[in-house]
Design a protein around this motif. Structure first.
Motif, mmCIF file in Angstrom:
data_model
loop_
_atom_site.group_PDB
_atom_site.id
_atom_site.type_symbol
_atom_site.label_atom_id
_atom_site.label_comp_id
_atom_site.label_asym_id
_atom_site.label_seq_id
_atom_site.Cartn_x
_atom_site.Cartn_y
_atom_site.Cartn_z
ATOM 1 N N GLY A 280 0.508 -0.710 0.010
ATOM 2 C CA GLY A 280 0.140 -0.129 -0.129
ATOM 3 C C GLY A 280 0.811 1.758 0.051
ATOM 4 N N ARG A 281 0.137 2.303 -0.293
ATOM 5 C CA ARG A 281 0.812 3.715 -0.385
ATOM 6 C C ARG A 281 0.964 3.984 1.020
ATOM 7 N NH1 ARG A 281 -0.465 9.152 -3.287
ATOM 8 N NH2 ARG A 281 -2.639 8.788 -2.419
ATOM 9 N N ASN B 116 -19.083 13.206 -4.392
ATOM 10 C CA ASN B 116 -19.403 13.308 -5.690
ATOM 11 C C ASN B 116 -19.728 11.992 -6.263
ATOM 12 O OD1 ASN B 116 -20.845 15.157 -5.025
ATOM 13 N ND2 ASN B 116 -19.619 17.426 -6.358
ATOM 14 N N GLN B 117 -18.241 11.135 -6.309
ATOM 15 C CA GLN B 117 -18.255 9.642 -6.742
ATOM 16 C C GLN B 117 -18.289 8.402 -6.304
ATOM 17 O OE1 GLN B 117 -13.949 9.812 -8.039
ATOM 18 N NE2 GLN B 117 -13.878 12.130 -8.528
ATOM 19 N N ALA B 118 -18.657 7.804 -6.916
ATOM 20 C CA ALA B 118 -19.276 6.602 -6.778
ATOM 21 C C ALA B 118 -18.299 5.797 -6.036
ATOM 22 C CB ALA B 118 -19.784 5.301 -7.404
ATOM 23 N N THR B 119 -17.254 6.436 -4.797
ATOM 24 C CA THR B 119 -16.088 5.514 -4.260
ATOM 25 C C THR B 119 -16.204 5.934 -2.545
ATOM 26 O OG1 THR B 119 -14.849 7.136 -5.527
ATOM 27 C CG2 THR B 119 -13.994 6.376 -3.695
ATOM 28 N N TYR B 120 -16.261 5.300 -2.040
ATOM 29 C CA TYR B 120 -16.590 4.478 -0.811
ATOM 30 C C TYR B 120 -15.341 4.533 -0.295
ATOM 31 C CZ TYR B 120 -21.297 3.329 -2.517
ATOM 32 O OH TYR B 120 -21.495 2.828 -2.599
ATOM 33 N N VAL B 121 -15.229 5.385 1.188
ATOM 34 C CA VAL B 121 -13.778 5.292 2.115
ATOM 35 C C VAL B 121 -13.847 4.859 3.507
ATOM 36 C CG1 VAL B 121 -11.963 6.850 3.058
ATOM 37 C CG2 VAL B 121 -13.376 7.839 0.981
ATOM 38 N N ARG B 122 -12.897 3.941 3.820
ATOM 39 C CA ARG B 122 -12.735 3.333 5.148
ATOM 40 C C ARG B 122 -11.839 3.222 5.408
ATOM 41 N NH1 ARG B 122 -14.970 -2.760 3.314
ATOM 42 N NH2 ARG B 122 -17.095 -2.190 3.187
ATOM 43 N N ILE B 123 -11.779 3.806 6.971
ATOM 44 C CA ILE B 123 -11.327 4.223 7.719
ATOM 45 C C ILE B 123 -10.422 2.828 8.774
ATOM 46 C CG2 ILE B 123 -9.888 5.834 9.356
ATOM 47 C CD1 ILE B 123 -11.345 8.483 7.419
ATOM 48 N N LYS B 124 -10.262 2.757 8.713
ATOM 49 C CA LYS B 124 -9.299 0.969 10.004
ATOM 50 C C LYS B 124 -8.669 1.785 10.652
ATOM 51 C CE LYS B 124 -9.984 -2.449 6.644
ATOM 52 N NZ LYS B 124 -10.002 -3.190 5.967
ATOM 53 N N LYS B 125 -8.822 1.721 12.386
ATOM 54 C CA LYS B 125 -8.335 2.122 13.630
ATOM 55 C C LYS B 125 -8.684 0.784 14.689
ATOM 56 C CE LYS B 125 -9.645 6.638 13.099
ATOM 57 N NZ LYS B 125 -10.000 8.060 13.642
ATOM 58 N N ASN C 203 -4.903 1.457 0.649
ATOM 59 C CA ASN C 203 -5.056 0.428 -0.792
ATOM 60 C C ASN C 203 -6.351 0.389 -1.228
ATOM 61 O OD1 ASN C 203 -3.150 -1.499 -0.422
ATOM 62 N ND2 ASN C 203 -3.750 -1.575 1.834
ATOM 63 N N ILE C 204 -6.284 0.727 -2.581
ATOM 64 C CA ILE C 204 -7.306 1.000 -3.460
ATOM 65 C C ILE C 204 -8.128 -0.248 -4.212
ATOM 66 C CG2 ILE C 204 -8.121 1.892 -5.245
ATOM 67 C CD1 ILE C 204 -6.328 4.579 -5.442
ATOM 68 N N GLN C 205 -9.312 -1.046 -3.711
ATOM 69 C CA GLN C 205 -10.251 -1.670 -4.369
ATOM 70 C C GLN C 205 -11.174 -1.586 -5.014
ATOM 71 O OE1 GLN C 205 -11.148 -4.443 -0.585
ATOM 72 N NE2 GLN C 205 -9.442 -5.297 -1.720
ATOM 73 N N ARG D 19 -17.969 -0.652 -7.862
ATOM 74 C CA ARG D 19 -17.525 0.391 -6.328
ATOM 75 C C ARG D 19 -16.184 -0.207 -6.372
ATOM 76 N NH1 ARG D 19 -22.065 -1.421 -1.634
ATOM 77 N NH2 ARG D 19 -24.295 -0.357 -3.220
ATOM 78 N N THR D 20 -15.382 0.935 -5.725
ATOM 79 C CA THR D 20 -14.745 1.461 -5.578
ATOM 80 C C THR D 20 -14.342 1.754 -3.536
ATOM 81 O OG1 THR D 20 -14.174 2.908 -7.672
ATOM 82 C CG2 THR D 20 -12.172 3.033 -6.532
#
Length: 157
Positions: A62-63, A79-88, A122-124, A149-150
């Protein structure tokens, strides 16, 4: 005979003009290519620091990014079909940009602005539904389109 001489002079002048114009366009193309390569090499976002798994970053690729990248992603993919997950550690926050998500995004930005946290990005892309076939060269051929879905996933390190 004098007319033929004048016609040759005019033809020669036109030829020289066309050659000069071709040289100018050729030089302009080379100058643009050089300027583009300098611009790309000086752009800091071109060089991503990808973790190869040899360090202690949970043995994953990952970056490696800071909290400023996470905030930028939350703001830009609104405004895009992108989902962001933040894991802590044991908690996962998901930002799917549905109704009421603005307050959650603003709260995350307020709580994390200026912090020195480091994340592994990481991008999936996940495709659901649809029919696909893989060609011999590895290209995926779409028979019936599905929903893609991204997910941009950030693991706090």
């Amino acid at each position: 005979m004098e007319n033929a001489t004048d016609a040759l002079k005019i033809a020669f002048a036109a030829f020289i003009f066309i050659v000069a114009l071709s040289i100018v366009f050729s030089l302009m193309t080379k100058i643009k290519a050089t300027a583009d390569s300098i611009l790309i090499s000086s752009d800091q976002t071109t060089y991503y620091n990808w973790n190869t798994g040899e360090t202690n970053y949970r043995q994953r690729n990952g970056r490696v990014v800071g909290v400023d990248e996470v905030i930028s992603t939350l703001k830009n993919y609104r405004n895009q079909a992108t989902y962001v997950r933040i894991k802590k550690n044991d908690r996962t926050e998901e930002f799917d940009y549905s109704v009421g998500m603005e307050a959650k995004i603003e709260e995350f930005i307020k709580n994390n602005s200026g912090s020195q946290k480091i994340y592994l990005e990481n991008i999936q892309e996940i495709t659901t539904g649809g029919k696909y076939k893989v060609a011999e060269d590895g290209v995926r051929v779409i028979i019936a389109p599905g929903v893609t879905r991204t997910y941009v996933i950030y693991d706090e390190l």
